[in-house]
Design an enzyme around this catalytic site. Structure first.
Site, PDB file in Angstrom:
ATOM      1  N   TYR A   1      57.717  96.294  56.457  1.00 50.16           N
ATOM      2  CA  TYR A   1      58.493  95.873  55.291  1.00 50.16           C
ATOM      3  C   TYR A   1      59.751  96.696  55.037  1.00 50.16           C
ATOM      4  CZ  TYR A   1      55.174  92.412  53.496  1.00 50.16           C
ATOM      5  OH  TYR A   1      54.402  91.293  53.314  1.00 50.16           O
TER       6      TYR A   1
ATOM      7  N   LYS B   1      45.615  97.466  64.063  1.00 46.89           N
ATOM      8  CA  LYS B   1      45.642  96.717  65.324  1.00 46.89           C
ATOM      9  C   LYS B   1      45.995  97.709  66.429  1.00 46.89           C
ATOM     10  CE  LYS B   1      45.405  92.922  67.736  1.00 46.89           C
ATOM     11  NZ  LYS B   1      44.111  92.306  68.046  1.00 46.89           N
TER      12      LYS B   1
ATOM     13  N   ASP C   1      42.128  91.333  63.163  1.00 45.41           N
ATOM     14  CA  ASP C   1      41.662  89.965  63.456  1.00 45.41           C
ATOM     15  C   ASP C   1      40.173  89.838  63.156  1.00 45.41           C
ATOM     16  OD1 ASP C   1      41.370  91.772  65.575  1.00 45.41           O
ATOM     17  OD2 ASP C   1      41.905  90.347  67.146  1.00 45.41           O
TER      18      ASP C   1
ATOM     19  N   ASP D   1      48.841  92.385  52.876  1.00 42.50           N
ATOM     20  CA  ASP D   1      49.374  91.171  52.241  1.00 42.50           C
ATOM     21  C   ASP D   1      48.523  89.970  52.650  1.00 42.50           C
ATOM     22  OD1 ASP D   1      51.271  89.465  50.901  1.00 42.50           O
ATOM     23  OD2 ASP D   1      52.025  88.923  52.888  1.00 42.50           O
TER      24      ASP D   1
ATOM     25  N   ASP E   1      45.435  87.664  50.235  1.00 39.77           N
ATOM     26  CA  ASP E   1      45.402  86.227  49.894  1.00 39.77           C
ATOM     27  C   ASP E   1      44.055  85.626  50.301  1.00 39.77           C
ATOM     28  OD1 ASP E   1      48.078  86.139  48.921  1.00 39.77           O
ATOM     29  OD2 ASP E   1      48.367  84.145  49.787  1.00 39.77           O
TER      30      ASP E   1
END
Ligand code: NAD
Ligand code: IPM
Ligand code: MN
Length: 360
Positions: free
Chosen positions: A144, A195, A228, A252, A256
């Site tokens: 970001y 990751k 994942d 982020d 959700d």
């Protein structure tokens, strides 16, 4: 509590922003006024009209003195959402929302995923105790930061770069916050997600600092899942999580998903904090342009975000009252249409206000 401290108003900056942000924040303010009327403590609200309308009109995003002003004159900031089809670059959201997160150094993004009413999860046979975890999202770095660039734009030789920035201090402090939180709340399990199997530089740092943290907090069951797998596990068996800590982009995305597991994006609150400093509170959802201006958005995410804010500024009693009101509304089906109810945004806010006035 002395009379003097009882009557010192907490100063709240309100940035409704775009789309449904304006509608849900109006309800959150109404509910905060109702609870403080009950307790006799004071809040002082100051509105800021920053958002797409203002940007389209005069180019304003985040004024240069804004950060200093918030630090000097306010206890907390409540924000609706940023995002409008008239500003496809999203530059105002980057300047205002991401700008405040970075410039106020709000390094912890707290996104609780608590199922408040078992009927509202899309998962089969799960109850409130199965979905009760919190996502700590690193909020000041990662992908970001805006490091990168576009070369030869618009040609078939175009190169677009976006750097993933991970610093020792940045990663360490979010991990430490998550471990401290778990220890202080008596929670056993912290799951770090990255990751590192593919991103072997940036996320190697996460791995090394996570191992250091694990050694420092032997009482915590510290586990690791690749992002994942984490998302799959959140759906398969969310009861395995108490605390999830991860980077900016992964947080982020995971929040959700967590919001929907806990009943819906319209219910999810979040806090962007730097402990001890002026901090920013907002619903997890965005400006939802397709439902904006229709009085159908669910205001509860914003209302619960305002409860997190009141708790942060020391108004725990009021925060608790708001949580009870939202719980009652969910139990009684006093909800907006996306949750199968019949109420509009304003009517859902009115119901909470009335509950506070009559019941508490
Ligand atoms: P969104 O969160 O606005 O909407 C996603 C879906 O959820 C839509 O179907 C929407 O109608 C629904 N929804 C969201 N909030 C709801 C509510 N309170 N009640 C009922 N339904 C609700 O995400 P999006 O569509 O990806 O993004 C729309 C705009 O918002 C974009 O410009 C995006 O950049 C911006 N955005 C801003 C923030 C923020 O300011 N914090 C967060 C997310 C997205
Ligand atoms: C959020 C939003 C923002 C983010 C967007 C609007 C930049 O999705 O707060 O979750 O990605 O942080
Ligand atoms: Mn988001």
């Amino acid at each position: 509590m002395s009379d003097k401290s009882k009557n010192t108003a907490k100063r709240i900056a309100v940035i409704p922003g775009d789309g449904i942000g304006m509608e849900v924040i109006a309800e959150a303010v109404k509910v905060m006024k109702a609870v403080t009327k009950k307790t006799g403590r004071r809040l002082e609200f100051t509105d800021f009209d920053w958002g797409a309308d203002r940007y389209v009109k005069d180019g304003t995003t985040l004024p240069t003195d804004a950060v200093e002003m918030f630090q000097r004159d306010f206890d907390a900031i409540l924000l609706g959402a940023m995002g409008d089809p008239r500003v496809p670059s999203n530059v105002h959201a980057a300047d205002i929302l991401l700008g405040l997160r970075f410039k106020l150094d709000l390094y912890v993004n707290i996104r609780p995923c608590y199922l408040l009413d078992a009927r509202r999860t899309p998962l089969k046979d799960r109850t409130e105790k199965d979905i009760h975890f919190v996502v700590f999202r690193e909020n000041t770095e990662g992908l970001y930061v805006g490091a990168g660039g576009i070369f030869k734009k618009g040609t078939t030789d175009e190169i677009a770069l976006q750097e993933d920035v991970n610093t020792y201090k940045g990663v360490e402090r979010i991990l430490r916050y998550a471990f401290d939180y778990a220890r202080d709340k008596g929670l056993k399990r912290v799951c770090m997600s990255d990751k590192s199997n593919a991103l072997t530089f940036g996320h190697d740092l996460w791995q090394r600092l996570f191992k250091k943290m694990k050694a420092e907090y032997p009482e915590i069951e510290a586990s690791h899942q690749y992002i994942d797998n984490l998302l799959m596990q959140m759906v398969r068996d969310p009861s395995q999580f108490d605390v999830i800590v991860t980077g900016n982009l992964f947080g982020d995305i995971a929040s959700d998903l967590g919001a929907q597991l806990a009943g819906g994006l319209g219910l999810a609150p979040s806090a962007n904090i730097h402990p001890g400093k002026v901090s920013l509170f907002e619903p997890v959802h965005g400006s939802a342009p397709t439902i904006a201006g229709k009085n159908i958005a669910n205001p509860m995410g914003a209302v619960l975000a305002s409860a997190m804010m009141l708790d942060y500024v020391g108004y725990g009693e009021e925060a608790e009252m708001i949580a009870r009101a939202v719980n009652a509304a969910l139990r009684e089906g006093a909800v907006t249409t996306e949750l199968g109810g019949a109420l509009g945004t304003r009517e859902a806010g009115d119901w909470l206000v009335e509950w506070v006035e009559v019941i508490t």
